[in-house]
Design an enzyme around this catalytic site. Structure first.
Site, PDB file in Angstrom:
ATOM      1  N   GLU A  32       0.815  -1.212   0.000  1.00  0.00           N
ATOM      2  CA  GLU A  32       0.000   0.000   0.000  1.00  0.00           C
ATOM      3  C   GLU A  32       0.854   1.269   0.000  1.00  0.00           C
ATOM      4  O   GLU A  32       0.393   2.342   0.381  1.00  0.00           O
ATOM      5  CB  GLU A  32      -0.939  -0.022   1.201  1.00  0.00           C
ATOM      6  CG  GLU A  32      -1.903  -1.200   1.169  1.00  0.00           C
ATOM      7  CD  GLU A  32      -2.734  -1.310   2.422  1.00  0.00           C
ATOM      8  OE1 GLU A  32      -3.727  -0.573   2.531  1.00  0.00           O
ATOM      9  OE2 GLU A  32      -2.404  -2.132   3.288  1.00  0.00           O
TER      10      GLU A  32
ATOM     11  N   SER B  87      -6.865  -1.947   2.039  1.00  0.00           N
ATOM     12  CA  SER B  87      -7.089  -1.335   0.727  1.00  0.00           C
ATOM     13  C   SER B  87      -7.494  -2.342  -0.340  1.00  0.00           C
ATOM     14  O   SER B  87      -7.286  -2.119  -1.530  1.00  0.00           O
ATOM     15  CB  SER B  87      -5.842  -0.565   0.268  1.00  0.00           C
ATOM     16  OG  SER B  87      -5.558   0.481   1.159  1.00  0.00           O
TER      17      SER B  87
ATOM     18  N   GLN C 158     -17.788 -15.499   4.279  1.00  0.00           N
ATOM     19  CA  GLN C 158     -18.991 -15.732   3.487  1.00  0.00           C
ATOM     20  C   GLN C 158     -19.511 -14.415   2.943  1.00  0.00           C
ATOM     21  O   GLN C 158     -19.570 -13.418   3.667  1.00  0.00           O
ATOM     22  CB  GLN C 158     -20.055 -16.391   4.358  1.00  0.00           C
ATOM     23  CG  GLN C 158     -21.357 -16.708   3.622  1.00  0.00           C
ATOM     24  CD  GLN C 158     -22.299 -17.502   4.507  1.00  0.00           C
ATOM     25  OE1 GLN C 158     -21.976 -18.593   4.924  1.00  0.00           O
ATOM     26  NE2 GLN C 158     -23.457 -16.923   4.805  1.00  0.00           N
TER      27      GLN C 158
ATOM     28  N   VAL D 243     -25.561 -10.486   0.943  1.00  0.00           N
ATOM     29  CA  VAL D 243     -26.301  -9.455   0.210  1.00  0.00           C
ATOM     30  C   VAL D 243     -26.746  -8.412   1.228  1.00  0.00           C
ATOM     31  O   VAL D 243     -27.607  -8.682   2.082  1.00  0.00           O
ATOM     32  CB  VAL D 243     -27.512 -10.051  -0.521  1.00  0.00           C
ATOM     33  CG1 VAL D 243     -28.296  -8.934  -1.222  1.00  0.00           C
ATOM     34  CG2 VAL D 243     -27.065 -11.108  -1.514  1.00  0.00           C
TER      35      VAL D 243
ATOM     36  N   SER E 208     -11.447   9.637  -0.346  1.00  0.00           N
ATOM     37  CA  SER E 208     -11.570   8.742   0.808  1.00  0.00           C
ATOM     38  C   SER E 208     -12.831   9.038   1.611  1.00  0.00           C
ATOM     39  O   SER E 208     -13.227  10.192   1.778  1.00  0.00           O
ATOM     40  CB  SER E 208     -10.353   8.882   1.726  1.00  0.00           C
ATOM     41  OG  SER E 208      -9.191   8.417   1.091  1.00  0.00           O
TER      42      SER E 208
END
EC number: 6.3.2.4
Length: 368
Positions: free
Chosen positions: A15, A193, A224, A227, A327
């Site tokens: 990063e 990130s 897992q 939704v 950000s």
């Protein structure tokens, strides 16, 4: 008198480039009338460089890579040489003249407690989280175990190290297929990130994704998929932290990856997020609980999933969120009425406050 502020950025991390973007953004926002800013650049090979004081915002990333002040390498002096035995008294005195350090480092060797420990040993005030919070916040497995102790809801996950994968890959895959539902997210445990993260929908993709993640860390976490809405909260403070408004991530890609965060600008955001007062209260409570269970200080961005029935599920916290122009952390505070430059100043004030409190502690058994 101006506060002498050391901006610490770069680093031996995947990063590294994110850190440079963050550092440049901070120089664009900081009040040079209040702060005398000294750039301290760590190269990708681990060399530390301290430049002359910046007289204004860094115009280019290249300027920051050379340590600031000028783009000529001969204006760079060593801040903390790799070979510490070569550190002379003059260099040590120069370093001690800095009033506070602002670490703008992301990932391992930056926000994982290592640099924080160094700054503690040097007895220098620094912005952001301490050793414990940084280390626990960097390791997604340890972080999740602490969140479980705090009673925070989380998605199901499996974790393992490289040796376990090599010794019994078949058994680990069986365990994941039995305890988790597709799709899955494969992540290095100690990175941020979205570097090294993959979304997979079958066994073949899973095996490939694990090998990619192992390039960045010896420990892997497989979560897992769910939704849900992706809601983020910015937290600011020390012992009495407060939350910003909520923000929602609306990625146009399959998931919120590195490019979407920092490069292509394709991700959309809803700031503030459209949430009911009841849901906002649950998000605030969970964000503060996460902040406190890790013993955080300064700043944290807490990331949540919100299900259809408004169950709040914590994903992770970031103990050194980016300060780039796109950000989420500063955007949420700006929407809450705190400007970018004001946010930087408050973080520095919090760092000095924490440092001064620590100086009141006794260092002898007799309290003398």
């Amino acid at each position: 008198m101006k506060i002498k502020l050391g901006l610490l950025y770069g680093g031996k991390s995947a990063e590294h480039e994110v850190s440079l973007l963050t550092a440049r953004a901070v120089t664009q926002a900081i009040n040079f009338g209040k702060f005398e800013v000294y750039p301290i650049f760590i190269t990708q090979t681990g060399e530390w460089r301290k430049g002359n004081a910046l007289i204004g915002p860094a115009e280019t990333i290249e300027e920051l890579q050379f340590g600031g002040g000028s783009n000529r390498p001969n204006n760079i002096t060593k801040f903390l040489p790799v070979e510490t035995t070569n550190t002379n008294i003059e260099e040590k005195e120069d370093n001690a003249n800095l009033d506070v350090i602002f670490p703008l480092l992301h990932g391992p060797n930056g926000e994982d407690g290592t640099v924080q420990g160094l700054l503690e040993v040097l007895n220098l005030p620094y912005v952001g989280n301490g050793v414990l919070a940084s280390a626990a916040g960097m390791d997604k497995v340890v972080m999740k175990q602490l969140f479980a102790q705090a009673g925070l809801s989380q998605v199901p996950y499996v974790h393992f190290i490289r040796k376990e994968w090599k010794d019994d890959q078949t058994e680990l895959i069986r365990k994941m297929e039995e305890s988790l539902k597709w799709p899955l997210f494969v992540k290095p445990a100690n990175l941020g990130s979205s570097v090294g993260i993959s979304k997979v929908s079958n066994r073949q993709e899973l095996i490939k994704a694990v090998e990619i993640a192992f390039k960045y860390d010896r420990k892997i976490i497989v979560e897992q998929g769910i939704v849900a809405r992706e809601i983020e909260m910015s937290v600011l403070g020390n012992d009495t932290p407060r939350c910003s408004v909520a923000g929602e991530v609306l990625p146009t890609k399959d998931f919120y990856d590195y490019e979407a965060k920092y490069e292509d600008g394709t991700t959309n955001y809803a700031i503030p997020a459209v949430v009911s007062p009841e849901l906002l209260k649950k998000l605030e409570d969970a964000a503060i609980r996460a902040f406190k269970v890790l013993d955080c200080s300064g700043l944290v961005r807490a990331d949540f999933f919100v299900s259809e029935n408004e169950e709040v599920i914590i994903n992770e916290v970031n103990t050194m969120p980016g300060f780039t122009p796109i950000s989420m952390y500063p955007k949420l505070w700006m929407e809450s009425g705190l400007s970018y430059s004001g946010l930087i100043e408050e973080l520095i004030e919090l760092a000095i406050e924490r440092y001064e409190e620590k100086q009141q502690l006794e260092h002898s058994k007799d309290g003398e």
